[in-house]
Design a protein around this motif. Structure first.
Motif, PDB file in Angstrom:
ATOM      1  N   MET A  63      -0.058   1.364  -2.039  1.00 60.10           N
ATOM      2  CA  MET A  63      -1.402   1.905  -1.868  1.00 60.10           C
ATOM      3  C   MET A  63      -2.180   1.886  -3.186  1.00 60.10           C
ATOM      4  O   MET A  63      -3.367   1.574  -3.230  1.00 60.10           O
ATOM      5  N   SER A  64      -1.513   2.239  -4.270  1.00 61.31           N
ATOM      6  CA  SER A  64      -2.199   2.281  -5.559  1.00 61.31           C
ATOM      7  C   SER A  64      -2.424   0.892  -6.134  1.00 61.31           C
ATOM      8  O   SER A  64      -3.276   0.710  -6.988  1.00 61.31           O
ATOM      9  N   LEU A  65      -1.657  -0.080  -5.662  1.00 56.70           N
ATOM     10  CA  LEU A  65      -1.783  -1.434  -6.179  1.00 56.70           C
ATOM     11  C   LEU A  65      -3.042  -2.118  -5.666  1.00 56.70           C
ATOM     12  O   LEU A  65      -3.654  -2.918  -6.362  1.00 56.70           O
ATOM     13  N   LEU A  66      -3.429  -1.777  -4.455  1.00 54.51           N
ATOM     14  CA  LEU A  66      -4.569  -2.429  -3.827  1.00 54.51           C
ATOM     15  C   LEU A  66      -5.861  -1.697  -4.167  1.00 54.51           C
ATOM     16  O   LEU A  66      -5.856  -0.506  -4.465  1.00 54.51           O
ATOM     17  N   VAL A  67      -6.988  -2.411  -4.092  1.00 49.91           N
ATOM     18  CA  VAL A  67      -8.297  -1.816  -4.387  1.00 49.91           C
ATOM     19  C   VAL A  67      -8.616  -0.645  -3.465  1.00 49.91           C
ATOM     20  O   VAL A  67      -9.041   0.413  -3.928  1.00 49.91           O
ATOM     21  N   PRO A  68      -8.433  -0.772  -2.141  1.00 51.36           N
ATOM     22  CA  PRO A  68      -8.707   0.375  -1.272  1.00 51.36           C
ATOM     23  C   PRO A  68      -7.849   1.589  -1.613  1.00 51.36           C
ATOM     24  O   PRO A  68      -8.323   2.731  -1.544  1.00 51.36           O
ATOM     25  N   GLY A  69      -6.588   1.349  -1.984  1.00 51.79           N
ATOM     26  CA  GLY A  69      -5.727   2.471  -2.317  1.00 51.79           C
ATOM     27  C   GLY A  69      -6.134   3.170  -3.595  1.00 51.79           C
ATOM     28  O   GLY A  69      -6.171   4.397  -3.673  1.00 51.79           O
ATOM     29  N   LEU A  70      -6.477   2.389  -4.614  1.00 54.26           N
ATOM     30  CA  LEU A  70      -6.862   2.975  -5.897  1.00 54.26           C
ATOM     31  C   LEU A  70      -8.166   3.756  -5.786  1.00 54.26           C
ATOM     32  O   LEU A  70      -8.273   4.893  -6.264  1.00 54.26           O
ATOM     33  N   THR A  71      -9.162   3.156  -5.153  1.00 53.55           N
ATOM     34  CA  THR A  71     -10.432   3.867  -4.973  1.00 53.55           C
ATOM     35  C   THR A  71     -10.263   5.064  -4.055  1.00 53.55           C
ATOM     36  O   THR A  71     -10.918   6.099  -4.241  1.00 53.55           O
ATOM     37  N   GLY A  72      -9.373   4.935  -3.048  1.00 55.61           N
ATOM     38  CA  GLY A  72      -9.139   6.049  -2.136  1.00 55.61           C
ATOM     39  C   GLY A  72      -8.556   7.261  -2.835  1.00 55.61           C
ATOM     40  O   GLY A  72      -8.957   8.395  -2.566  1.00 55.61           O
TER      41      GLY A  72
ATOM     42  N   SER B  59     -14.285  -2.828   0.459  1.00 52.80           N
ATOM     43  CA  SER B  59     -14.374  -4.251   0.137  1.00 52.80           C
ATOM     44  C   SER B  59     -13.011  -4.885  -0.107  1.00 52.80           C
ATOM     45  O   SER B  59     -12.930  -6.040  -0.515  1.00 52.80           O
ATOM     46  N   GLY B  60     -11.926  -4.143   0.118  1.00 61.77           N
ATOM     47  CA  GLY B  60     -10.595  -4.676  -0.168  1.00 61.77           C
ATOM     48  C   GLY B  60     -10.130  -5.741   0.795  1.00 61.77           C
ATOM     49  O   GLY B  60      -9.428  -6.673   0.419  1.00 61.77           O
ATOM     50  N   GLY B  61     -10.516  -5.645   2.062  1.00 61.61           N
ATOM     51  CA  GLY B  61     -10.136  -6.647   3.052  1.00 61.61           C
ATOM     52  C   GLY B  61      -8.653  -6.677   3.374  1.00 61.61           C
ATOM     53  O   GLY B  61      -8.085  -7.756   3.586  1.00 61.61           O
ATOM     54  N   VAL B  62      -7.989  -5.521   3.414  1.00 67.22           N
ATOM     55  CA  VAL B  62      -6.559  -5.473   3.703  1.00 67.22           C
ATOM     56  C   VAL B  62      -6.294  -5.685   5.183  1.00 67.22           C
ATOM     57  O   VAL B  62      -5.398  -6.448   5.579  1.00 67.22           O
ATOM     58  N   LEU B  63      -7.059  -5.018   6.028  1.00 69.09           N
ATOM     59  CA  LEU B  63      -6.877  -5.132   7.476  1.00 69.09           C
ATOM     60  C   LEU B  63      -7.643  -6.348   7.986  1.00 69.09           C
ATOM     61  O   LEU B  63      -8.826  -6.525   7.704  1.00 69.09           O
ATOM     62  N   LYS B  64      -6.966  -7.177   8.771  1.00 72.01           N
ATOM     63  CA  LYS B  64      -7.547  -8.438   9.233  1.00 72.01           C
ATOM     64  C   LYS B  64      -7.481  -8.540  10.741  1.00 72.01           C
ATOM     65  O   LYS B  64      -6.589  -7.977  11.383  1.00 72.01           O
ATOM     66  N   TYR B  65      -8.411  -9.267  11.301  1.00 76.11           N
ATOM     67  CA  TYR B  65      -8.450  -9.479  12.752  1.00 76.11           C
ATOM     68  C   TYR B  65      -8.368 -10.973  13.048  1.00 76.11           C
ATOM     69  O   TYR B  65      -8.649 -11.824  12.196  1.00 76.11           O
ATOM     70  N   GLN B  66      -7.991 -11.300  14.271  1.00 75.17           N
ATOM     71  CA  GLN B  66      -7.828 -12.704  14.669  1.00 75.17           C
ATOM     72  C   GLN B  66      -9.168 -13.267  15.112  1.00 75.17           C
ATOM     73  O   GLN B  66      -9.926 -12.625  15.858  1.00 75.17           O
TER      74      GLN B  66
END
Length: 583
Positions: free
Chosen positions: A156-165, A210-217
Motif C-alpha cells: 500500500m505504501s509503495l504505490l501512489v494511491p497508498g502513499l497519498t491515502g 491517479s494511480g490506476g491500480v484498479l483496472k477494468y476489461q
C-alpha cells in the motif's frame, strides 16, 4: 406535551426532507457502485481476484466523492448571503434551510470520516488479495509482481494511491480531532490552522485517484468474461470438455473426462461463450475530478473575491469599553453595505497573522451615516490582545477614544457582511427575539434599524426578551432601548415593542442606575423567564398568526424555545424557530 404537526413541519419539515434526500443519495450511490463492481462484466476478473474488498472500497469511494463535493458548499458564505439577500430564494422555508449550512457541513465531515475508515479497511484487504491471489494468467491485472511479493502494508505504501491515502488519513485525523468542541473553546488557533489543511487534503485526493491500480476489461465483445478460448487451449496442448469437442473437433486430441463438469462461466442462457482474443485491461479515468473540481473552484474564487474585497483596512472611529468585559468598535469603510442581523469577520494582523473571527453587526450603515460597529466579549487570547491594542489603558471601565484623539489604532480588516437567520426578523408581522447575555448583539442592529424608521418593514410587533446574569450587562444597550421606547411613545405606538429584561442573579442592586433608565427599570424582572406561560400569552394575543422566534444565547434556552415552537396551542398560532449559527 402534544406536538403540532403543522408547527413541526414549519420548523423541521424542510430540514428533514433535505436530510432524507441527502441520505437517500448516499445510499443509492453506495448500492449502485457496489452492484456495479460485484456484477459488472468489465470487473469480472478483478472481482475474482479481490472479492468483497473491491466492492466495498469502490462503493465507499463514491460516497466520499459526493460528500467531498458537498462539504465545501456550506462554506461559500458570499454565495449563501447572495441567495438569501437577493430574494433569489423566494420561499422563507428554503431561506431558513440555508441557516443550517454549518450543521450540513459538519454532517458531511462526519460522513467523510466514517467512510474513509471503511475505504481504508477495504483497501487493506485488497492489498492482501493482490499479493495472495496473484493472477498468473492475466499479468497486467496485478498490482504485485509475483504471488506473496510483500506484505499488504508495504504494498500500500509503495504505490501512489497508498502513499497519498496514508497522508490523507493523517490530515483528516488532525482536522477531525481539532474540530471538537473542547479544542475549539480552549485553543481556537489549533482548530483554525488544522482546518485549513483541507487544501492539502484536496490536492492529495487528486493525486490519490491517479494511480490506476484498479483496472477494468475493455474488450467484452471479443472476450466475454469467463469464456472458452480454443486458440489458447490448442497452444497450451490442453484437453477441452466434450461439449467443446462437438463444436471444435480440430482442437482436441484426447477425450475430456466425462465426470468433470463444464465450468459455469462457460455456459450462459443455454449457449457457450467463445472468445476470440485475450482480455485487455485499462485503468479508470479518475472520476473524483468531476465531483470536486466545481465546488473547489467555486470556493477558491470566493476566497479570492473575499480577499480583494477585504484588502483595504477600515477606519476605526471610536472604541468603547463597556462593563462586564465587552468592547465596542465603531468603524467606517467605503462602499460598505449591510442588512440588520448580518455578521462580519474581523482580521487584525497585529493580533494574529492568519486568525480571524466572526462578530455580529450591532450597528449597520444607513443612508445618513456610514458608521457600523460590533460588540465583542473579551474571552480568550485573541480578544484580549485585540482589546490591549485598541485601548490606551485596558484596565479602565469606560473610555471613548475618537479617531482624532487616538490615531494609532492597529490595522483592522473586515470581511463581509454575511447572512444570518436574523435577517428574517423584520419579515414577520410578529417576532419574538430572545437574547442571553452577549447574545443580544444580533438584535442590537435590528433595534438600531427600527430607531431609524420602522414603517417600511412588515414587522408590526416585537417581543424582546433579554436575560443577563448581572445588572451592568444591560447598560450595553440601555441607551438604545430607551431611545427606541421614547420614539415609539412619541409616535403613539407603545405596543410596537414589548421589552422584558430578566436578571437571573442578584447582588443587591436590582435596577439600572440612572434617571434616564426608569422606563427599563419598570420592565426589569428578577429570575428566569417562565417560557411556557410566555409562549401561551404571546399566542393568545396573536391568534392565528405566524410568529418568528429568534434566539441567540445558551443552548439550554435554545432547546427550550425550539421545543415550545413545535408545541401545540389552542389559539391557532404558529411559531417558526430560528437560531444564530455562524458558518
Amino acid at each position: 406535551m402534544a406536538l403540532s404537526w403543522r408547527s413541526w413541519l414549519a420548523n423541521e419539515g424542510s430540514k428533514h426532507l433535505f436530510l432524507f434526500f441527502w441520505l437517500s443519495l448516499n445510499v443509492w450511490l453506495f448500492g449502485k457502485t457496489f452492484l456495479l463492481y460485484n456484477q459488472g462484466l468489465q470487473y469480472y476478473y478483478l472481482h475474482q481476484m479481490l472479492g468483497l474488498g473491491l466492492c466495498v472500497s469502490r462503493a465507499s469511494a463514491s460516497v466520499l466523492n459526493l460528500n467531498c463535493c458537498l462539504v465545501l458548499l456550506p462554506m461559500c458564505r458570499v454565495l449563501l448571503a447572495f441567495l438569501r439577500g437577493s430574494q433569489k430564494v423566494a420561499s422563507k422555508k428554503t431561506r431558513r434551510l440555508l441557516d443550517k449550512s454549518k450543521t450540513f457541513h459538519v454532517t458531511c465531515g462526519v460522513t467523510i470520516c466514517i467512510f474513509s475508515v471503511l475505504h481504508v479497511a477495504a483497501h487493506l484487504v485488497n492489498a492482501l488479495n493482490f499479493s495472495e491471489n496473484y493472477n498468473e494468467e492475466f499479468v497486467t491485472l496485478n498490482a504485485a509482481n509475483y504471488r506473496g511479493e510483500v506484505s499488504q502494508l508495504y504494498l500500500m505504501s509503495l504505490l501512489v494511491p497508498g502513499l497519498t491515502g496514508v497522508i490523507m488519513v493523517l490530515v483528516l485525523f488532525l482536522m477531525c480531532t481539532a474540530s471538537t468542541y473542547a479544542i475549539r473553546v480552549s485553543n481556537y488557533d489549533i482548530f483554525w490552522y488544522t482546518h485549513n489543511l483541507f487544501f492539502v487534503f484536496y490536492m492529495l485526493l487528486m493525486l490519490h485517484v491517479s494511480g490506476g491500480v484498479l483496472k477494468y476489461q475493455t474488450n467484452l465483445e471479443e472476450h466475454p468474461p469467463g469464456c472458452f478460448n480454443p486458440n489458447k487451449t490448442l497452444r497450451q496442448n490442453l484437453t477441452a470438455p466434450k461439449a467443446f469437442e462437438e463444436l471444435f473437433p480440430d482442437y482436441t486430441t484426447e477425450p475430456f473426462p466425462e465426470d468433470l463438469p463444464v465450468p459455469e462461466p462457460f455456459v450462459q442462457s443455454s449457449f457457450m461463450r467463445v472468445c476470440s482474443e485475450e482480455p485487455k485491461f485499462q485503468s479508470h479515468f479518475p472520476e473524483t475530478w468531476f465531483w470536486i473540481s466545481g465546488p473547489l473552484c467555486l470556493y477558491c474564487v470566493e476566497r479570492l473575491y473575499r480577499y480583494i474585497r477585504s484588502n483595504k483596512p477600515v477606519t476605526i472611529t471610536s472604541v468603547i469599553s463597556h462593563p462586564s468585559n465587552v468592547l465596542e468598535v465603531r468603524m467606517m469603510k467605503d462602499d460598505f453595505e449591510a442588512r440588520p442581523g448580518q455578521y462580519v469577520i474581523l482580521h487584525c494582523p497585529r493580533v494574529s497573522a492568519l486568525e480571524s473571527h466572526p462578530f455580529t453587526l450591532t450597528m449597520c450603515p444607513t443612508d445618513t451615516k456610514a458608521t457600523f460597529g460590533v460588540h465583542l466579549k473579551v474571552v480568550g487570547d485573541w480578544t484580549e490582545r485585540f482589546r490591549d491594542l485598541l485601548l490606551l489603558h485596558s484596565n479602565q471601565d469606560t473610555e471613548i477614544l475618537p479617531i482624532f484623539q487616538q490615531r494609532r489604532y492597529p490595522k483592522l480588516y473586515v470581511d463581509g457582511p454575511f447572512g444570518s437567520p436574523f435577517e428574517e426578523s423584520l419579515n414577520y408581522e410578529v417576532s419574538l427575539c430572545v437574547a442571553g447575555g452577549i447574545g443580544v448583539t444580533p438584535f442590537a442592529s435590528i433595534l438600531n434599524t427600527l430607531l431609524d424608521g420602522w414603517k417600511c418593514y412588515k414587522l408590526r410587533r416585537l417581543y424582546f426578551i433579554w436575560v443577563c446574569r448581572d445588572i451592568e450587562s444591560f447598560r450595553w444597550f440601555a441607551d438604545l432601548l430607551c431611545m427606541l421606547h421614547n420614539k415609539l411613545w412619541q409616535e403613539n405606538r407603545p405596543d410596537y415593542i414589548n421589552i422584558q429584561l430578566y436578571l437571573s442573579q442578584t447582588d443587591g442592586i436590582q435596577k439600572i442606575i440612572g434617571e434616564k433608565y426608569q422606563a427599563l427599570n419598570s420592565r426589569l424582572l428578577i429570575g428566569r423567564p417562565r417560557w411556557k406561560l410566555l409562549f401561551d400569552d404571546i399566542a393568545k394575543c396573536n391568534r392565528r398568526k405566524t410568529i418568528g422566534v429568534f434566539c441567540c444565547g445558551p443552548n439550554k434556552i435554545s432547546k427550550i424555545l425550539h421545543k415550545l415552537s413545535n408545541s401545540n396551542n389552542s389559539y391557532g398560532t404558529r411559531f417558526e424557530y430560528n437560531k444564530e449559527s455562524f458558518s
